[in-house]
Design a protein around this motif. Structure first.
Motif, PDB file in Angstrom:
ATOM      1  N   VAL A 155       0.574  -1.221  -0.245  1.00 53.83           N
ATOM      2  CA  VAL A 155      -0.076  -0.243  -0.432  1.00 53.83           C
ATOM      3  C   VAL A 155       0.860   1.685   0.161  1.00 53.83           C
ATOM      4  O   VAL A 155       0.499   2.251  -1.119  1.00 53.83           O
ATOM      5  CB  VAL A 155      -1.240   0.059   1.156  1.00 53.83           C
ATOM      6  CG1 VAL A 155      -2.041   1.001   1.283  1.00 53.83           C
ATOM      7  CG2 VAL A 155      -2.054  -0.948   1.110  1.00 53.83           C
ATOM      8  N   GLU A 156       1.865   0.693   0.326  1.00 53.14           N
ATOM      9  CA  GLU A 156       2.832   2.137   1.237  1.00 53.14           C
ATOM     10  C   GLU A 156       3.658   3.058  -0.461  1.00 53.14           C
ATOM     11  O   GLU A 156       3.718   3.509  -1.158  1.00 53.14           O
ATOM     12  CB  GLU A 156       3.938   1.748   1.931  1.00 53.14           C
ATOM     13  CG  GLU A 156       4.693   3.332   2.341  1.00 53.14           C
ATOM     14  CD  GLU A 156       6.008   2.815   2.902  1.00 53.14           C
ATOM     15  OE1 GLU A 156       6.879   3.899   3.774  1.00 53.14           O
ATOM     16  OE2 GLU A 156       5.669   1.879   4.013  1.00 53.14           O
ATOM     17  N   ALA A 157       4.248   1.281  -1.525  1.00 51.08           N
ATOM     18  CA  ALA A 157       4.225   1.586  -2.357  1.00 51.08           C
ATOM     19  C   ALA A 157       3.475   2.354  -3.531  1.00 51.08           C
ATOM     20  O   ALA A 157       3.451   1.753  -4.771  1.00 51.08           O
ATOM     21  CB  ALA A 157       5.581   0.665  -2.738  1.00 51.08           C
ATOM     22  N   GLN A 158       2.312   2.292  -3.284  1.00 50.61           N
ATOM     23  CA  GLN A 158       1.396   2.519  -4.273  1.00 50.61           C
ATOM     24  C   GLN A 158       0.862   1.046  -5.039  1.00 50.61           C
ATOM     25  O   GLN A 158      -0.374   1.327  -5.948  1.00 50.61           O
ATOM     26  CB  GLN A 158       1.681   3.895  -4.956  1.00 50.61           C
ATOM     27  CG  GLN A 158       1.082   5.220  -4.110  1.00 50.61           C
ATOM     28  CD  GLN A 158       1.427   5.903  -5.056  1.00 50.61           C
ATOM     29  OE1 GLN A 158       1.721   5.685  -6.068  1.00 50.61           O
ATOM     30  NE2 GLN A 158       0.887   7.277  -4.559  1.00 50.61           N
ATOM     31  N   ALA A 159       1.444   0.075  -5.067  1.00 55.39           N
ATOM     32  CA  ALA A 159       1.633  -1.143  -6.030  1.00 55.39           C
ATOM     33  C   ALA A 159      -0.440  -1.757  -5.051  1.00 55.39           C
ATOM     34  O   ALA A 159      -1.018  -2.540  -5.846  1.00 55.39           O
ATOM     35  CB  ALA A 159       2.533  -1.992  -5.535  1.00 55.39           C
ATOM     36  N   ALA A 160      -1.028  -1.343  -4.074  1.00 52.84           N
ATOM     37  CA  ALA A 160      -2.089  -1.635  -3.241  1.00 52.84           C
ATOM     38  C   ALA A 160      -3.041  -0.499  -3.270  1.00 52.84           C
ATOM     39  O   ALA A 160      -2.337   0.871  -2.607  1.00 52.84           O
ATOM     40  CB  ALA A 160      -1.748  -3.113  -2.504  1.00 52.84           C
ATOM     41  N   TYR A 161      -4.035  -0.699  -3.285  1.00 53.66           N
ATOM     42  CA  TYR A 161      -5.004   0.362  -2.674  1.00 53.66           C
ATOM     43  C   TYR A 161      -6.080   0.164  -2.333  1.00 53.66           C
ATOM     44  O   TYR A 161      -7.020  -1.170  -1.849  1.00 53.66           O
ATOM     45  CB  TYR A 161      -5.411   0.782  -3.734  1.00 53.66           C
ATOM     46  CG  TYR A 161      -6.669  -0.218  -5.191  1.00 53.66           C
ATOM     47  CD1 TYR A 161      -7.669   0.091  -5.188  1.00 53.66           C
ATOM     48  CD2 TYR A 161      -5.684  -0.866  -5.480  1.00 53.66           C
ATOM     49  CE1 TYR A 161      -8.188  -0.788  -5.373  1.00 53.66           C
ATOM     50  CE2 TYR A 161      -6.737  -1.308  -7.105  1.00 53.66           C
ATOM     51  CZ  TYR A 161      -7.550  -1.454  -6.737  1.00 53.66           C
ATOM     52  OH  TYR A 161      -8.368  -2.416  -7.484  1.00 53.66           O
ATOM     53  N   ILE A 162      -7.103   0.573  -0.643  1.00 57.25           N
ATOM     54  CA  ILE A 162      -7.902   0.519  -0.517  1.00 57.25           C
ATOM     55  C   ILE A 162      -9.502   0.442  -1.036  1.00 57.25           C
ATOM     56  O   ILE A 162      -9.518   1.169  -1.816  1.00 57.25           O
ATOM     57  CB  ILE A 162      -8.127   1.144   1.028  1.00 57.25           C
ATOM     58  CG1 ILE A 162      -7.562   1.302   1.610  1.00 57.25           C
ATOM     59  CG2 ILE A 162      -9.378   0.863   1.934  1.00 57.25           C
ATOM     60  CD1 ILE A 162      -6.293   0.247   1.816  1.00 57.25           C
ATOM     61  N   GLY A 163     -10.327  -0.550  -1.381  1.00 57.30           N
ATOM     62  CA  GLY A 163     -11.617  -1.035  -1.811  1.00 57.30           C
ATOM     63  C   GLY A 163     -12.133  -0.979  -0.575  1.00 57.30           C
ATOM     64  O   GLY A 163     -12.027  -0.849   0.597  1.00 57.30           O
ATOM     65  N   GLY A 164     -13.246  -0.798  -1.129  1.00 58.84           N
ATOM     66  CA  GLY A 164     -15.092  -1.242  -0.277  1.00 58.84           C
ATOM     67  C   GLY A 164     -15.277  -2.217   0.717  1.00 58.84           C
ATOM     68  O   GLY A 164     -15.643  -1.894   1.693  1.00 58.84           O
ATOM     69  N   ASP A 165     -14.187  -3.459   0.155  1.00 56.76           N
ATOM     70  CA  ASP A 165     -14.336  -4.696   1.349  1.00 56.76           C
ATOM     71  C   ASP A 165     -13.032  -5.337   0.968  1.00 56.76           C
ATOM     72  O   ASP A 165     -12.923  -6.092   1.667  1.00 56.76           O
ATOM     73  CB  ASP A 165     -15.351  -4.941   0.302  1.00 56.76           C
ATOM     74  CG  ASP A 165     -14.607  -6.252  -1.178  1.00 56.76           C
ATOM     75  OD1 ASP A 165     -13.259  -5.626  -1.291  1.00 56.76           O
ATOM     76  OD2 ASP A 165     -15.173  -7.023  -0.961  1.00 56.76           O
ATOM     77  N   GLY A 166     -11.595  -4.533   1.355  1.00 60.26           N
ATOM     78  CA  GLY A 166     -10.912  -5.008   1.866  1.00 60.26           C
ATOM     79  C   GLY A 166      -9.570  -4.191   0.794  1.00 60.26           C
ATOM     80  O   GLY A 166      -9.768  -3.202   0.686  1.00 60.26           O
TER      81      GLY A 166
END
Length: 448
Positions: A129-140
């Protein structure tokens, strides 16, 4: 040097170990929510054979295979049967290990459980998430596949092609940005098992556990990641992508075994009514027959399994047992070096077990023809190949028959070989008078 088909390269390539004399391999294990099926049987035997062969060649092999003990399917089964997820997972894990024991598959060096690694999975997701390779969605939390250069390597497709062929399931959260993205963390629903995280209580996605466990136990740049072809994409590609996004060197090589088909060559499916139960097969036939079937098919080819093929494999195993009883004394002989060299050449050629098995059966014929020290050397090599290098134990005694009876059966075979049929008939009569059934099998006297 052993050469295997590397899925990432799309070609057969040398399997070069990270460290001389050692080999590290990771094979995705079961999700323990049901009985093992034929596909499980095949992949466990295939990679067990590779492990045994490398050990036989003198390498120190560290073999890691995980257990997924938390998953949507486990939760669904627990709900349907009014049990806890822990009870469901524990029950089917016991069935798993019992089945592998029956198949003669050696236990892994390490068998990590997903639930033991949740904290480390959360830490990985935080870094992504910190590396912007992941993001927050509505269910996770979701992984952004497009952030990884070369995503789709193990599918042998570009991300544009994968995106065009993918579809978003109707029940997926609208916050998922692309159909090729995948869940890293699933927020828990009421009544589901959960662990704490910065994004809320939940559980890890399936694709995350193997990244964390393999790197923790084997370290970066480990030698081989293997499994069934159905896992190459998306599961293994999604593992690889997370490691790349985290700046980690992952597996040096990737290898995948082919699928199971019926005896006509059709893919097995419930809708076609051609599925077979692995546990039923192991109850009906000698489990060694299934291993021999796997060995007689190249690991990358479809494996045809059915009653006729299993019956034929069982007859072949019984022939090997008869040969083992006939040449039991040769177990202490020095194996024929030329035969062992030919075996190594076959195995090093993309794990050509069908060629190796055919060569070993030809050596059985030659041993009977040559007899004497030359025949014993070939027999010793056959025993070494099947038992130590490929994990197929032979039976040197008939269950229930004492050594003296087996010795007289061997005397009868020798008499027949010398065309002393009067002596052979006399031994048969003596054994029958003592209550034994004496039959002439294709490989010698059969005692029952």
């Amino acid at each position: 040097m052993l050469r295997l088909f590397d899925t990432a390269l799309g070609a057969v390539a040398p399997l070069e170990p990270r460290r001389e004399g050692r080999f590290s391999m990771y094979v995705c294990g079961p999700t323990v929510y049901g009985d093992p099926h034929l596909g499980h049987g095949r992949f466990t035997v295939v990679w067990d054979v590779l492990r045994r062969y490398l050990t036989w060649r003198g390498l120190e092999v560290r073999f890691v295979s995980n257990v997924t003990d938390i998953d949507d399917k486990i939760i669904a089964r627990a709900h349907d049967e009014d049990r806890t997820t822990g009870e469901v997972a524990a029950h089917y894990e016991r069935v798993w290990w019992d089945t592998l024991d029956r198949l003669g598959v050696a236990r892994p060096t390490d068998a990590p459980h997903a639930t033991e690694y949740v904290e480390r999975m959360v830490a990985l997701i935080e870094r992504l998430v910190e590396a912007q390779a992941a993001y927050i969605g509505g269910d996770g939390v979701y992984f952004a596949a497009e952030r990884v250069e070369g995503y789709g390597l193990l599918a042998r497709q570009s991300i544009d092609s994968l995106r065009a062929g993918a579809r978003v399931e109707a029940n997926q959260d609208a916050g998922k940005r692309s159909p090729v993205d995948f869940a890293l963390w699933k927020l828990a629903k009421p009544g589901e098992p959960s662990w704490p995280s910065p994004w809320g209580a939940g559980r890890p996605g399936w694709h995350t556990e193997c990244v964390v466990m393999s790197l923790d136990l084997l370290g970066e740049d480990f030698d081989l990641h293997a499994g069934g072809l159905d896992l190459a994409f998306p599961h293994h590609e999604n593992e690889r992508a997370q490691a790349v996004a985290d700046g980690r060197r992952f597996a040096r090589h990737w290898a995948h075994n082919g699928m199971i088909v019926d005896e006509r060559g059709d893919k097995m499916s419930k809708s076609l009514g051609n599925t077979l139960s692995l546990l039923d097969l192991l109850d009906t036939y000698d489990p060694r027959a299934f291993r021999l079937q796997v060995l007689q098919s190249h690991y990358r080819s479809p494996l045809r399994v059915g009653p006729a093929s299993m019956a034929a494999a069982q007859v072949a195993v019984e022939r090997l047992d008869s040969f083992a009883r006939e040449f039991a004394a040769a177990r202490q002989a020095t194996p024929d070096p030329g035969l062992l060299d030919a075996f190594v050449a076959s195995m090093d050629d993309d794990l050509d077990t069908p060629g190796a098995v055919a060569m070993a059966f030809e050596a059985v014929r030659q041993a009977r023809t040559e007899k004497g020290p030359a025949g014993e050397a070939k027999a010793a090599a056959v025993f070494d190949i099947f038992e130590r290098a490929m994990g197929l134990p032979l039976k040197y005694e008939v269950e229930g028959a004492p050594p003296e009876v087996l010795a007289r059966a061997g005397e009868r075979d020798a008499a027949r070989a010398e065309r002393d049929f009067a002596r052979a008939d006399a031994i048969r009569a003596e054994l029958q008078a003592e209550g034994w059934t004496v039959e002439d099998g294709p490989d010698g006297t059969v005692i029952r």
